[in-house]
Design an enzyme around this catalytic site. Structure first.
Site, mmCIF file in Angstrom:
data_model
loop_
_atom_site.group_PDB
_atom_site.id
_atom_site.type_symbol
_atom_site.label_atom_id
_atom_site.label_comp_id
_atom_site.label_asym_id
_atom_site.label_seq_id
_atom_site.Cartn_x
_atom_site.Cartn_y
_atom_site.Cartn_z
ATOM 1 N N ARG A 239 1.221 -1.076 -0.001
ATOM 2 C CA ARG A 239 -0.212 -0.229 -0.017
ATOM 3 C C ARG A 239 1.160 1.333 -0.246
ATOM 4 N NH1 ARG A 239 -3.697 -2.196 -0.758
ATOM 5 N NH2 ARG A 239 -5.679 -2.742 -0.613
ATOM 6 N N GLU A 268 -2.802 8.000 -3.763
ATOM 7 C CA GLU A 268 -2.509 7.463 -5.407
ATOM 8 C C GLU A 268 -3.799 8.157 -5.757
ATOM 9 O OE1 GLU A 268 -1.109 2.923 -4.135
ATOM 10 O OE2 GLU A 268 -4.054 3.400 -4.906
ATOM 11 N N HIS A 286 -1.230 0.645 -9.540
ATOM 12 C CA HIS A 286 -2.298 -0.329 -8.680
ATOM 13 C C HIS A 286 -2.813 -1.404 -9.212
ATOM 14 C CE1 HIS A 286 -3.690 -0.199 -4.471
ATOM 15 N NE2 HIS A 286 -3.641 -1.287 -4.561
HETATM 16 C C1 DGY Z 1 -5.998 -5.345 -2.846
HETATM 17 O O1 DGY Z 1 -6.954 -6.011 -2.858
HETATM 18 O O2 DGY Z 1 -5.875 -5.105 -1.562
HETATM 19 C C2 DGY Z 1 -5.237 -4.832 -4.366
HETATM 20 O O3 DGY Z 1 -4.916 -3.799 -3.597
HETATM 21 C C3 DGY Z 1 -6.361 -4.119 -5.258
HETATM 22 O O4 DGY Z 1 -7.101 -2.876 -5.223
#
Ligand code: DGY
Length: 324
Positions: A239, A268, A286
């Site tokens: 993240r 983001e 992402h």
């Molecule tokens: C998640 O599933 O957490 C991925 O980052 C997709 O957004």
């Protein structure tokens, strides 16, 4: 009367159709994020909410939406949802684990390899007409096979990346995680738990897969980057916020690490200008779980969770409530 649910973002028509079999559905069919006041307005009288990784579901929203009983996300990460506030109000939260593990690990490994072997950097050079002749050192990068793979966050996806490295590329695997894996999970891939500082020192290729929480905020900043080898690469598929992007941009510009591969960013879809300015970084928007088949499974799992919870059945993949 069918319960009413809200789908907060565009999703596969098949998923909307499945939910319509059970619910009175209002769906966002535009490529936009509803601002929170609009989300709250649309949630009035709704028992269920379908979201993904970015809609902020906080205490204020929950207080303003007293009919809400379930928040079902098609993402595995749920740092956008205040789990304690949901638990306090008896709102069930579900996420989408497992169905995306192998796809996301494929991507993490691919991003790490693209970073080590300078694939996008050299493609930009070629497209710009810079390729005049073969040269012994043209875009030479770092080997992946036989090197040390460091994994920060050894959950399901971390383990799947470690398997690829150990079994496919002969890599030594070191990892750091709050808890050690059971010996029967470590042994087949020769994975070794190490302290975080040791992980940073030993890894030739460091991959971040740790969930975002206040505890992991800026887990990789200037001090951590300073511990890494100057030849090392850093790949973040966890993240934004796990990495201090300003510190990373500076480390890349100064050659303190060799390169980075980033699929997630602080704030983001904005990207720190310093990251856009350096050549030794592979940037993707992402998309680690983005194959059509996997995104369909993620969305269907969220739909199935919503159906289960609003029928009074146990959710398929609940997020463990965190008591305040
Ligand atoms: C998640 O599933 O957490 C991925 O980052 C997709 O957004």
């Amino acid at each position: 009367m069918k319960p009413a649910v809200l789908i907060a973002r565009q999703v596969f028509p098949d998923v909307v159709a499945r939910l319509r079999e059970h619910f009175d559905v209002e769906a966002n069919d535009a490529p936009i994020d509803w601002p929170q006041p609009e989300l709250i307005r649309r949630l009035q009288g709704k028992a269920g909410l379908f979201v993904a990784a970015t809609e902020p579901i906080d205490a204020a929203l929950l207080a303003a939406c007293p009919d809400l009983r379930a928040v079902c996300s098609m993402a595995v990460g749920y740092n956008n949802i205040d789990i304690s506030a949901c638990a306090e109000r008896g709102v069930v939260v579900t996420n989408a684990p497992d169905v995306l593990t192998e796809t996301t690990a494929d991507f993490g490994f691919a991003l790490m390899m693209a970073t080590a072997r300078r694939i996008t950097e050299s493609e930009r050079f070629l497209r710009a007409g810079g390729w005049q002749r073969w040269s012994y050192d043209l875009y030479s990068g770092a080997d992946v096979h036989g090197t040390t793979l460091g994994i920060f966050g050894m959950g399901r996806i971390g383990q799947a990346i470690a398997r690829r490295g150990a079994l496919g590329f002969g890599m030594a695997v070191v990892y750091h995680n709050r808890s050690r894996l059971a010996p029967e999970l470590e042994a087949p891939i020769g994975a070794r738990w190490v302290e975080k500082a040791e992980l940073l020192r030993q890894a030739d290729h460091l991959v971040l897969v740790v969930p975002y929480s206040p505890a992991s905020h800026h887990a990789i900043g200037a001090a951590e980057l300073a511990l890494m080898k100057s030849t090392a690469t850093l790949t973040n598929i966890a993240r934004g916020g796990v990495v201090d992007d300003a510190a990373l941009a500076q480390a890349l510009a100064e050659g303190r690490i060799a390169a980075a591969g980033l699929d997630v960013f602080e704030g983001e879809p904005q990207v720190h200008p310093g990251l856009l300015a350096v050549p030794n970084v592979v940037l993707t928007p992402h998309i680690a779980s983005a194959t059509a088949a996997t995104r369909m499974k993620m969305a269907m799992l969220a739909a199935d969770n919503l159906i289960a919870v609003l029928r009074g059945a146990p959710p398929l993949t609940p997020v463990t409530p965190v008591r305040p």
